[in-house]
Design a protein around this motif. Structure first.
Motif, PDB file in Angstrom:
ATOM      1  N   GLY A 101       0.788  -1.218   0.000  1.00 48.25           N
ATOM      2  CA  GLY A 101       0.000   0.000   0.000  1.00 48.25           C
ATOM      3  C   GLY A 101       0.825   1.275   0.000  1.00 48.25           C
ATOM      4  O   GLY A 101       0.265   2.368  -0.064  1.00 48.25           O
ATOM      5  N   ILE A 102       2.157   1.167   0.076  1.00 48.55           N
ATOM      6  CA  ILE A 102       3.004   2.359   0.019  1.00 48.55           C
ATOM      7  C   ILE A 102       3.513   2.519  -1.416  1.00 48.55           C
ATOM      8  O   ILE A 102       4.278   1.686  -1.902  1.00 48.55           O
ATOM      9  N   PRO A 103       3.049   3.575  -2.094  1.00 48.71           N
ATOM     10  CA  PRO A 103       3.484   3.778  -3.473  1.00 48.71           C
ATOM     11  C   PRO A 103       4.745   4.636  -3.555  1.00 48.71           C
ATOM     12  O   PRO A 103       5.093   5.348  -2.605  1.00 48.71           O
ATOM     13  N   VAL A 104       5.410   4.553  -4.685  1.00 48.89           N
ATOM     14  CA  VAL A 104       6.500   5.465  -4.999  1.00 48.89           C
ATOM     15  C   VAL A 104       6.073   6.217  -6.257  1.00 48.89           C
ATOM     16  O   VAL A 104       5.521   5.625  -7.180  1.00 48.89           O
ATOM     17  N   ARG A 105       6.283   7.523  -6.234  1.00 51.60           N
ATOM     18  CA  ARG A 105       6.014   8.366  -7.398  1.00 51.60           C
ATOM     19  C   ARG A 105       7.362   8.893  -7.858  1.00 51.60           C
ATOM     20  O   ARG A 105       8.075   9.546  -7.092  1.00 51.60           O
ATOM     21  N   MET A 106       7.728   8.581  -9.099  1.00 55.23           N
ATOM     22  CA  MET A 106       9.063   8.891  -9.591  1.00 55.23           C
ATOM     23  C   MET A 106       8.983   9.764 -10.840  1.00 55.23           C
ATOM     24  O   MET A 106       8.418   9.349 -11.850  1.00 55.23           O
ATOM     25  N   ALA A 107       9.543  10.974 -10.728  1.00 55.07           N
ATOM     26  CA  ALA A 107       9.654  11.879 -11.871  1.00 55.07           C
ATOM     27  C   ALA A 107      10.965  11.557 -12.578  1.00 55.07           C
ATOM     28  O   ALA A 107      12.027  11.568 -11.951  1.00 55.07           O
ATOM     29  N   CYS A 108      10.891  11.244 -13.870  1.00 53.65           N
ATOM     30  CA  CYS A 108      12.080  10.829 -14.626  1.00 53.65           C
ATOM     31  C   CYS A 108      12.509  11.922 -15.593  1.00 53.65           C
ATOM     32  O   CYS A 108      11.680  12.519 -16.284  1.00 53.65           O
ATOM     33  N   TYR A 109      13.811  12.114 -15.638  1.00 54.36           N
ATOM     34  CA  TYR A 109      14.394  13.131 -16.502  1.00 54.36           C
ATOM     35  C   TYR A 109      15.538  12.540 -17.311  1.00 54.36           C
ATOM     36  O   TYR A 109      16.332  11.760 -16.784  1.00 54.36           O
ATOM     37  N   VAL A 132       8.225   0.341 -10.303  1.00 56.53           N
ATOM     38  CA  VAL A 132       8.091   1.647 -10.948  1.00 56.53           C
ATOM     39  C   VAL A 132       9.043   1.758 -12.139  1.00 56.53           C
ATOM     40  O   VAL A 132       8.695   2.322 -13.172  1.00 56.53           O
ATOM     41  N   CYS A 133      10.235   1.181 -12.034  1.00 61.88           N
ATOM     42  CA  CYS A 133      11.167   1.182 -13.164  1.00 61.88           C
ATOM     43  C   CYS A 133      10.629   0.325 -14.311  1.00 61.88           C
ATOM     44  O   CYS A 133      10.842   0.635 -15.480  1.00 61.88           O
ATOM     45  N   GLY A 134       9.918  -0.741 -13.970  1.00 62.05           N
ATOM     46  CA  GLY A 134       9.290  -1.569 -14.993  1.00 62.05           C
ATOM     47  C   GLY A 134       8.326  -0.762 -15.843  1.00 62.05           C
ATOM     48  O   GLY A 134       8.242  -0.951 -17.070  1.00 62.05           O
ATOM     49  N   LEU A 135       7.590   0.165 -15.219  1.00 60.21           N
ATOM     50  CA  LEU A 135       6.677   1.032 -15.969  1.00 60.21           C
ATOM     51  C   LEU A 135       7.449   1.954 -16.915  1.00 60.21           C
ATOM     52  O   LEU A 135       7.015   2.214 -18.035  1.00 60.21           O
ATOM     53  N   PHE A 165      10.367   1.201 -18.238  1.00 61.60           N
ATOM     54  CA  PHE A 165      10.820   0.319 -19.315  1.00 61.60           C
ATOM     55  C   PHE A 165       9.697   0.104 -20.334  1.00 61.60           C
ATOM     56  O   PHE A 165       9.938   0.090 -21.544  1.00 61.60           O
ATOM     57  N   ASP A 166       8.450  -0.070 -19.834  1.00 62.96           N
ATOM     58  CA  ASP A 166       7.317  -0.252 -20.749  1.00 62.96           C
ATOM     59  C   ASP A 166       7.162   0.959 -21.661  1.00 62.96           C
ATOM     60  O   ASP A 166       6.969   0.815 -22.876  1.00 62.96           O
ATOM     61  N   ARG A 167       7.220   2.164 -21.097  1.00 62.38           N
ATOM     62  CA  ARG A 167       7.074   3.386 -21.896  1.00 62.38           C
ATOM     63  C   ARG A 167       8.212   3.507 -22.905  1.00 62.38           C
ATOM     64  O   ARG A 167       7.996   3.865 -24.057  1.00 62.38           O
ATOM     65  N   LEU A 168       9.441   3.213 -22.468  1.00 60.94           N
ATOM     66  CA  LEU A 168      10.590   3.279 -23.375  1.00 60.94           C
ATOM     67  C   LEU A 168      10.421   2.318 -24.548  1.00 60.94           C
ATOM     68  O   LEU A 168      10.737   2.657 -25.686  1.00 60.94           O
ATOM     69  N   ARG A 169       9.903   1.129 -24.259  1.00 62.03           N
ATOM     70  CA  ARG A 169       9.699   0.144 -25.324  1.00 62.03           C
ATOM     71  C   ARG A 169       8.609   0.614 -26.282  1.00 62.03           C
ATOM     72  O   ARG A 169       8.754   0.497 -27.503  1.00 62.03           O
TER      73      ARG A 169
END
Length: 133
Positions: free
Chosen positions: A79-87, A118-121, A123-127
């Protein structure tokens, strides 16, 4: 989602791969970066964390927002999310693990199971955009 862990991450791509880091004693890779300190902007957090973790300096005039991603935080209570802004950003210096980082690796989409949720998401966008293999 309130109560999310607020992180800023560096997205460095080279030859269809993403630079990822693994902390000592951990088995999961993540994008270099980290948590914001009180009053820091995304850019300030990015520059500080990247220098601390991978020994290079981000070029402040070459920072481009890629996206914000949210998923369950790795290694935290349910239940603890991480929100990651990527640059994406250019850098100067030589990449080398520092601080708590034990290993740097260039990972492709086939390595998706080796990264945090969160990194998997990311990777999905990059693909989807044809930026990683």
């Amino acid at each position: 989602m309130s109560g999310a862990i607020d992180k800023v991450a560096w997205l460095l791509l080279e030859d269809g791969k993403v630079l990822c880091a693994r902390s000592r004693g951990k088995d999961t890779f993540y994008l270099p970066g980290g948590k914001r300190e009180q009053g820091e902007t995304d850019e300030e957090t990015l520059r500080r964390e990247v220098e601390e973790e991978v020994s290079v300096r981000i070029e402040p005039d070459r920072i481009d927002f890629f996206g914000t991603f949210e998923a369950p935080a790795h290694g935290k209570a349910a239940g603890i999310p991480v929100r990651m802004a990527c640059y994406r950003a250019d850098y100067t210096g030589t990449l080398a693990p520092a601080a708590e980082i034990e290993e740097l690796a260039w990972l492709g989409y086939a390595d998706r199971e080796r990264v945090s949720a969160v990194c998997g998401l990311v990777f999905d966008r990059l693909r989807e955009q044809g930026l990683i293999e």
